[in-house]
Design a protein around this motif. Sequence first.
Motif, PDB file in Angstrom:
ATOM      1  N   GLU A 179       0.301  -1.266   0.242  1.00  0.00           N
ATOM      2  CA  GLU A 179       0.426   0.386  -0.381  1.00  0.00           C
ATOM      3  C   GLU A 179       1.238   1.612  -0.405  1.00  0.00           C
ATOM      4  N   ARG A 180       2.041   0.998   0.463  1.00  0.00           N
ATOM      5  CA  ARG A 180       2.799   2.722   0.530  1.00  0.00           C
ATOM      6  C   ARG A 180       2.924   2.649  -0.836  1.00  0.00           C
ATOM      7  N   HIS A 207      -7.991 -13.680   0.995  1.00  0.00           N
ATOM      8  CA  HIS A 207      -7.999 -12.851   0.019  1.00  0.00           C
ATOM      9  C   HIS A 207      -8.522 -10.973   0.468  1.00  0.00           C
ATOM     10  N   ASP A 208      -9.658 -10.458   1.409  1.00  0.00           N
ATOM     11  CA  ASP A 208      -9.990  -9.169   1.923  1.00  0.00           C
ATOM     12  C   ASP A 208      -8.455  -8.789   2.615  1.00  0.00           C
ATOM     13  N   ILE A 209      -7.777  -9.140   2.687  1.00  0.00           N
ATOM     14  CA  ILE A 209      -6.604  -8.554   3.300  1.00  0.00           C
ATOM     15  C   ILE A 209      -5.895  -8.053   2.046  1.00  0.00           C
ATOM     16  N   TRP A 210      -5.869  -7.902   0.974  1.00  0.00           N
ATOM     17  CA  TRP A 210      -4.940  -7.480   0.255  1.00  0.00           C
ATOM     18  C   TRP A 210      -6.122  -6.947  -1.677  1.00  0.00           C
ATOM     19  N   THR A 211      -7.340  -7.273  -1.400  1.00  0.00           N
ATOM     20  CA  THR A 211      -8.141  -7.040  -2.566  1.00  0.00           C
ATOM     21  C   THR A 211      -8.345  -4.925  -2.755  1.00  0.00           C
ATOM     22  N   ARG A 212      -8.255  -4.485  -1.294  1.00  0.00           N
ATOM     23  CA  ARG A 212      -8.517  -2.931  -1.512  1.00  0.00           C
ATOM     24  C   ARG A 212      -7.210  -2.331  -2.281  1.00  0.00           C
ATOM     25  N   ALA A 213      -6.039  -2.916  -2.064  1.00  0.00           N
ATOM     26  CA  ALA A 213      -4.261  -2.529  -2.560  1.00  0.00           C
ATOM     27  C   ALA A 213      -4.663  -3.236  -4.148  1.00  0.00           C
ATOM     28  N   VAL A 214      -5.468  -4.375  -3.939  1.00  0.00           N
ATOM     29  CA  VAL A 214      -4.771  -4.400  -5.384  1.00  0.00           C
ATOM     30  C   VAL A 214      -5.543  -4.267  -6.478  1.00  0.00           C
ATOM     31  N   THR A 261      -6.320  -0.824  -5.678  1.00  0.00           N
ATOM     32  CA  THR A 261      -6.049  -0.107  -5.897  1.00  0.00           C
ATOM     33  C   THR A 261      -4.643   0.524  -7.057  1.00  0.00           C
ATOM     34  N   SER A 262      -3.712  -0.853  -7.090  1.00  0.00           N
ATOM     35  CA  SER A 262      -3.214  -1.095  -7.586  1.00  0.00           C
ATOM     36  C   SER A 262      -3.228  -0.996  -9.504  1.00  0.00           C
ATOM     37  N   ASN A 263      -4.540  -1.634  -9.544  1.00  0.00           N
ATOM     38  CA  ASN A 263      -4.899  -1.632 -10.225  1.00  0.00           C
ATOM     39  C   ASN A 263      -5.246  -1.050 -11.074  1.00  0.00           C
ATOM     40  N   SER A 264      -5.863   0.309 -10.862  1.00  0.00           N
ATOM     41  CA  SER A 264      -6.536   0.936 -10.936  1.00  0.00           C
ATOM     42  C   SER A 264      -5.400   2.426 -11.541  1.00  0.00           C
ATOM     43  N   LEU A 265      -4.114   1.796 -10.575  1.00  0.00           N
ATOM     44  CA  LEU A 265      -2.977   3.066 -11.107  1.00  0.00           C
ATOM     45  C   LEU A 265      -2.595   2.421 -12.464  1.00  0.00           C
ATOM     46  N   ALA A 266      -2.526   1.600 -12.746  1.00  0.00           N
ATOM     47  CA  ALA A 266      -1.507   1.066 -13.545  1.00  0.00           C
ATOM     48  C   ALA A 266      -2.744   1.220 -15.205  1.00  0.00           C
ATOM     49  N   ALA A 267      -4.040   1.310 -14.778  1.00  0.00           N
ATOM     50  CA  ALA A 267      -4.786   1.542 -16.286  1.00  0.00           C
ATOM     51  C   ALA A 267      -5.194   3.016 -16.295  1.00  0.00           C
ATOM     52  N   PHE A 268      -4.458   3.515 -14.995  1.00  0.00           N
ATOM     53  CA  PHE A 268      -4.637   5.450 -15.330  1.00  0.00           C
ATOM     54  C   PHE A 268      -3.000   5.992 -16.236  1.00  0.00           C
ATOM     55  N   ALA A 269      -1.788   4.589 -15.371  1.00  0.00           N
ATOM     56  CA  ALA A 269      -1.093   5.443 -15.965  1.00  0.00           C
ATOM     57  C   ALA A 269      -1.038   4.966 -17.610  1.00  0.00           C
ATOM     58  N   VAL A 270      -1.425   3.863 -18.086  1.00  0.00           N
ATOM     59  CA  VAL A 270      -1.436   2.889 -19.475  1.00  0.00           C
ATOM     60  C   VAL A 270      -2.027   4.522 -20.528  1.00  0.00           C
ATOM     61  N   TYR A 271      -3.390   5.003 -19.760  1.00  0.00           N
ATOM     62  CA  TYR A 271      -3.976   5.918 -20.014  1.00  0.00           C
ATOM     63  C   TYR A 271      -3.666   7.053 -20.954  1.00  0.00           C
ATOM     64  N   LEU A 272      -2.886   7.815 -19.995  1.00  0.00           N
ATOM     65  CA  LEU A 272      -2.401   9.023 -19.798  1.00  0.00           C
ATOM     66  C   LEU A 272      -0.769   8.700 -21.452  1.00  0.00           C
ATOM     67  N   VAL A 325     -11.627 -11.365 -11.727  1.00  0.00           N
ATOM     68  CA  VAL A 325     -12.745 -10.248 -12.653  1.00  0.00           C
ATOM     69  C   VAL A 325     -12.821  -9.294 -11.843  1.00  0.00           C
ATOM     70  N   GLU A 326     -13.532  -9.553 -10.671  1.00  0.00           N
ATOM     71  CA  GLU A 326     -14.090  -8.216  -9.950  1.00  0.00           C
ATOM     72  C   GLU A 326     -13.406  -7.477  -9.550  1.00  0.00           C
ATOM     73  N   GLU A 327     -12.029  -7.835  -9.548  1.00  0.00           N
ATOM     74  CA  GLU A 327     -11.382  -6.636  -9.390  1.00  0.00           C
ATOM     75  C   GLU A 327     -11.023  -6.086  -9.997  1.00  0.00           C
ATOM     76  N   PHE A 328     -11.196  -6.674 -11.536  1.00  0.00           N
ATOM     77  CA  PHE A 328     -10.316  -5.613 -12.563  1.00  0.00           C
ATOM     78  C   PHE A 328     -11.184  -5.125 -12.515  1.00  0.00           C
ATOM     79  N   LEU A 329     -12.557  -5.382 -12.910  1.00  0.00           N
ATOM     80  CA  LEU A 329     -13.723  -4.335 -13.302  1.00  0.00           C
ATOM     81  C   LEU A 329     -13.749  -2.928 -11.924  1.00  0.00           C
TER      82      LEU A 329
END
Lengths: 249, 249, 217, 217, 217, 217, 217, 217
Positions: free
Chosen positions: C19-20, C81-88, C90-101, C133-137
């Motif tokens: 998360e850091r 799974h609940d421990i890391w799903t939020r972090a996953v 977040t990092s997916n969103s960041l990856a998607a945003f970076a690729v978009y940019l 797949v849910e995390e990706f969505l």
Amino acid sequence: NSNEVETQKVKETGVRALFSTLRDSLDEHYNTREIVIRHSKDITFQSKKLIYIGHRIINSSLDAILKEAAEKHKEIFQLFKDICVHLSGVNYFRYLRNMSNGFQEYTEAMAFLRYLEHGDLIKKDEIEANLLDESGNKFLQITDLDYVLGIADLTGELMRYAINSVGKGDHTRPLEICQFLRNLKAQFSLLNAKPNSPIGKKMEDMKSNLQKVELVCYALTIHGSEYPKEFYEFIVSEHSRSSESIYGH
Amino acid sequence: NSNEVETQKVKETGVRALFSTLRDSLDEHYNTREIVIRHSKDITFQSKKLIYIGHRIINSSLDAILKEAAEKHKEIFQLFKDICVHLSGVNYFRYLRNMSNGFQEYTEAMAFLRYLEHGDLIKKDEIEANLLDESGNKFLQITDLDYVLGIADLTGELMRYAINSVGKGDHTRPLEICQFLRNLKAQFSLLNAKPNSPIGKKMEDMKSNLQKVELVCYALTIHGSEYPKEFYEFIVSEHSRSSESIYGH
Amino acid sequence: MEAESNRRDEIHQLVKEYERICRNITVILNGVHSAQPGEIEAIARKALEKFSEVRQHIQSLAQIVPYQQYYRQLNLSSRYHDIWTRAVQTSNSLAAFAVYLLEERFITIEELQTLSGVPVNINNDLQEFHISVEEFLHSLINLTNELSRFAINSVTQGDYNRPIRISKFVKELHNGFQLLNLKNDQLRKRFDGIKYNIKRIEEVVYDVSLRKLNTSV
Amino acid sequence: MEAESNRRDEIHQLVKEYERICRNITVILNGVHSAQPGEIEAIARKALEKFSEVRQHIQSLAQIVPYQQYYRQLNLSSRYHDIWTRAVQTSNSLAAFAVYLLEERFITIEELQTLSGVPVNINNDLQEFHISVEEFLHSLINLTNELSRFAINSVTQGDYNRPIRISKFVKELHNGFQLLNLKNDQLRKRFDGIKYNIKRIEEVVYDVSLRKLNTSV
Amino acid sequence: MEAESNRRDEIHQLVKEYERICRNITVILNGVHSAQPGEIEAIARKALEKFSEVRQHIQSLAQIVPYQQYYRQLNLSSRYHDIWTRAVQTSNSLAAFAVYLLEERFITIEELQTLSGVPVNINNDLQEFHISVEEFLHSLINLTNELSRFAINSVTQGDYNRPIRISKFVKELHNGFQLLNLKNDQLRKRFDGIKYNIKRIEEVVYDVSLRKLNTSV
Amino acid sequence: MEAESNRRDEIHQLVKEYERICRNITVILNGVHSAQPGEIEAIARKALEKFSEVRQHIQSLAQIVPYQQYYRQLNLSSRYHDIWTRAVQTSNSLAAFAVYLLEERFITIEELQTLSGVPVNINNDLQEFHISVEEFLHSLINLTNELSRFAINSVTQGDYNRPIRISKFVKELHNGFQLLNLKNDQLRKRFDGIKYNIKRIEEVVYDVSLRKLNTSV
Amino acid sequence: MEAESNRRDEIHQLVKEYERICRNITVILNGVHSAQPGEIEAIARKALEKFSEVRQHIQSLAQIVPYQQYYRQLNLSSRYHDIWTRAVQTSNSLAAFAVYLLEERFITIEELQTLSGVPVNINNDLQEFHISVEEFLHSLINLTNELSRFAINSVTQGDYNRPIRISKFVKELHNGFQLLNLKNDQLRKRFDGIKYNIKRIEEVVYDVSLRKLNTSV
Amino acid sequence: MEAESNRRDEIHQLVKEYERICRNITVILNGVHSAQPGEIEAIARKALEKFSEVRQHIQSLAQIVPYQQYYRQLNLSSRYHDIWTRAVQTSNSLAAFAVYLLEERFITIEELQTLSGVPVNINNDLQEFHISVEEFLHSLINLTNELSRFAINSVTQGDYNRPIRISKFVKELHNGFQLLNLKNDQLRKRFDGIKYNIKRIEEVVYDVSLRKLNTSV
Ligand SMILES: [Mn+2]
Ligand SMILES: [Mn+2]
């Protein structure tokens, strides 16, 4: 076919392919979850029936009950067998949450029958020993948590059993059950469950079940104090015999 | 007197003495808590007034505001001095919970005034430096949590300040505040607060305050696109001057 | 039980680190909201480089999660799974945003797998650590939040054409979601958020078009 | 912050141990519900002996709580004190029950201090680790719960006179509470529980008296 | 009881299909927000054609709902009717929007009945499957959401006169609603949404008029 | 909508009157708990006569409930039916108790229909106002409460044989209930109450038998 | 108690009628948003005429509310006063708007009293039915909402000078409010709404001034 | 506003004192549960004497509550009246119990008025401080709780005839309540408690009669 038609409406970019893939994946997941939930409900329902069979001990012989229970168990066994393909590998834990109620009620039922037969507490692997495939391997595991929660619910059934026993003039059974529940409660208290955890909440139910049984024992003592126990039992059995004869069972 | 009369009604056992002692102890505790709650409310109320004074920056000079704020601060200082005897030793933490709102609002007010004067973030010990006794010792400490929560609330005041600045035709102030809030948000995000913790919840407010300021900047750009900035400022100041003249302030 | 408890502590520790890193990448990508148009690409590249650290942490995580126990229930309310799903997410969103940019297009599943170092569970058959797949969505929905904010700040930075491109992109995403048979309440609920973001972005495009600030519609 | 976090972990660890001891004593004292009248005293003594361990743990606890920070707020919803107050109330209740079983009287504040190894904060002036007056009152309320259960089980064990003595004792306790100006909602709410317990015990006494099972009223 | 459970499953299945069709029509109609003025009519026609599928599904649904059990309560929280009301409202809204796009007027109750294949319960006397008056009203409110969005996007597409026509239309709708005695319920709450949409559309008209972009007021 | 609101007010008004009559009958029947054995019959007759008023009110009620809208949902939490179901259950219970007192047998469905003036919906086919089977069952459960109380008070009044007859009667009722496949939670839950009442009545029978107070078992 | 229940029903009935009249006036006044400047006066007059009906209903209401029980609490959550306060605020707002349209000035308290037929409780001493000062203030806030909308629509209708007059008027209103020591949360919260409306109207003034559309600033 | 805040503090202070006196009387009256039959009268007299203090406190209270603001709402959740209603109910219950103990009859409204020093609002027309009818009814319900307890303890004390008298008394009270049209509120809910108390007392009478312990039925 219909899916193909509709996907054409989405502009021809990577998005269409991407989301078609995602849709198929999601549909499969939802479908499996649905099947597991259904089986869990069926197993819960059938296990409750197993418990009803157990409660007939008041009017039936132990042998007759165990025989009937064994028949009912075959149905439950089949349900477990049918569902276990969906619970293999990573999917075991993925869908366990949806199966949990079924495991708990099954535990409760098996524990109740065991108590009726032997008067002691069933172990987790003794329950799982009923779930063996052709080659004698366990095909499903019950989690510790589901086992413990199922046993906690057992105390409710034992409370009912104690009360029903009184109706039949049986004075010793409630005292036995009372002591069994006290020991069970002591064991649970050593589990160190937080008050708001699932086990912690169940412990409140256990406590109240024990207190109900203690009240039954108290009432027996108070009422038994005014006349000889044998006389009391005679009246009770006379009375039940006469009311039974009316309905012929 | 009246207590003595009533205690005679309790039978003469250890219970009477025991509970009389307990009563006096409890009464004292409740009383102190009440006093702390009152002071915290008063400090909160006066700190809010300090913030109102700050917002007059739109129509006043910084000097005039700081002067007025210094007067108001004397009252708050006295409230802190009055309450500090009740917050000594173990009682500091015992009643801190009841004092917390006061500390937070005071932090918010001091931070807002500091931003108006220097455009930067006040530090915790800079706030505490206002709470010195005759010998120059700090007589009260603000906890890290209250400091952080007070600063989080500061973002709301800065958002309001940004919006008010627009009304005065000041285009650069909102952009400055926007950047200040972005930096503040980045610093907060590194605190690693859990979403459901007090700080985590405040972060949602901070986010929304930043977004409001971003919208202000956006609107300025959009509106500013249709005519020269100087002309816009002229119209605005004309307009405010004419409306001021009506009410004479 | 003690082994499990230790493993859980270890996982929590790793997720904290993970998360850091995500927060660091967030700080980098937040830069685009106050950046000049010409600086965007460099910011996106800098963020993508940081993904080597993400990859490293997810893989450490993957190694300590016991085989097939990805979804293991720890107690009634949480699973491994609940421990890391939020972090996953977040990092997916960041990856998607970076690729978009960088390229103004969707991240592909392959890219996400490469950047994260773990597979996406497309066929519901993965036994090892994976992105569901849910995390990706969920991360695509997060992306629309970020893009609606970006549309607004682009205008402030004087880039009047970007909101129009963002609008088109988010509408495509929305049409894609319409292909799904959503059931999961959480996902369906958040899906409504896309509509809200589309409206916000359309309003920005409106403001720009009305004043003819954009170079071509 | 790290030092504080470590200290908190240490306190949690100690409280966990402390609670384990309390559970052990609870199991011992629960024995009275199925004991013969003659065995009660031995059970009470055995429980009281165990208090050397309680004392030891509270004192360890007292040593690591920083001076004057007994009530220090750790975050908005909990304070140091919140970590152990439940355990302290439990051990107080156990002490009061054991003393009652042995001598059928109230525990004195001095006895509680000796058994627990820490002072009771009667004058609201203690800076060090202490038992608060509220905690003491809560444990007296807990005691009435235990005594109402004991009254019932005594009858099952054939001890028909005990409920009568319990009834008198609990009524005295109730009259004592009437001297207090309760404000704290929690305490006031639980106080109603005493009334309920008195009624339950009176019903037991009624059942026994009606049938003239007791030796003398 | 088993029969009922099967029927409920069947209904759920049909509603799922029905919702899928609604999503298809949504994707088609969403096209208007980025379409040239000349393309609108074709889009509306294409959407209306799809209603043959809607009709077919509602009618299948109508056949399996047992006679007179339309509002039958299945358990404490849901009724048969609750399973499909969301879908019915959605398809009504889509029909109303398509008709508006084609002819810039309200959908008539007859048209809605023809498009949906089931009657509207105007006289509160229908025993068979029907669209309730509340459901019809909800979809008119949904329509104003869609129209406020369309007004904005029309400007983006350079059609500066359309917002003026939309404004007039939505005000008529609003005056119509004033004739109803709405209880303090869901409908009244959402009714306030119309006011908000009117204000939004008026602002668009303002922006256009101020800049004299429209051809005639 | 206005008509509906008026109708609801009217129904509330009628139900209020209806409840008042039920309370009058309750006061009459309560008399049996302190009556001599010889007075019971007169009390029962007096109560049954009052049923002409019950009949009249139910029928007024039946006339204003619109045809086929018996179970019509008025808003999220209540239905027409909910307004009067409590009163209907009460008057059914009173009828069943009065009939029992007079002839020591079950009320027949025909009798209940005659006394109430509306039919019981035995075949689930009634479109008009009716007593539902669930309501009938609820009132039989209420009856056992009243009978367990009556058994106790009979002994107080020196009628030692009545509890034995009541016991037999309630057991028959219980056996009848066991033939049902209860699913409705509320009914099943209350059914457990019958068991408790049987137990209580049996205890009375034992008490009487043991002291040989009854003339013959 | 019965009398009270009847009275409440009657009040609800009257308030329903009262609200219907308010909606009629709303429809009339809504006309100004699409009217030519020359038509405004006639609309305002037509609205004011309708107030004879308002007066009549408020007075009927005043007659059935028992003396001095204006704020009587009916049950835990509502008071007599709560039944009609919303309607009173609405009709006050409509009166204030109509007067403004006619003469571009504030409604006086005397005018409001004449139009409504009941007094305003200026000195906090009225025992009979009245308009409270809070209700009056709420309707002034509502007025600013309506005026910000009117400013925008005036421009649409080509009346470029009106926004400037509205702006001046609303600022006076705002300065008036600043003289109050608001404590009531609801009022203070809504007061912030005035500020927003001022800002919106100022923007209109700027828009018009910058394009030199107005005849004189 | 400051004046109001001071007044509220003063009221709270007085109510605190008032509650203390009530607790003193409670301790006195609690004595009857363990008293010999011959001691009851003295206890009742002693309790009644204490009412001079009650009277004095209620009257001080009555003087500081501003005229006609008895039910004035102070903030969303409380009214002046809420501060003392609990205490008033308690002292009413104590008065009713004391009068019953002395003369085995109901307290009259005149007696209650004399003992409390304030009028009961029988005609709903009192403007000054008063005891509401609801408060009076609540205290009669409290009385039945106390009497069911007293019935049980009388048997314990060997007074076998008292339960029979109590039973008759409580049944009269119950029949009285049947004359009221209780709304579905707090009072109705608590009314069910009377039924429970009657049953409990009847069981005591049963136990006594069965064993022929009473001197005459
Ligand atoms: Mn069970
Ligand atoms: Mn603030």
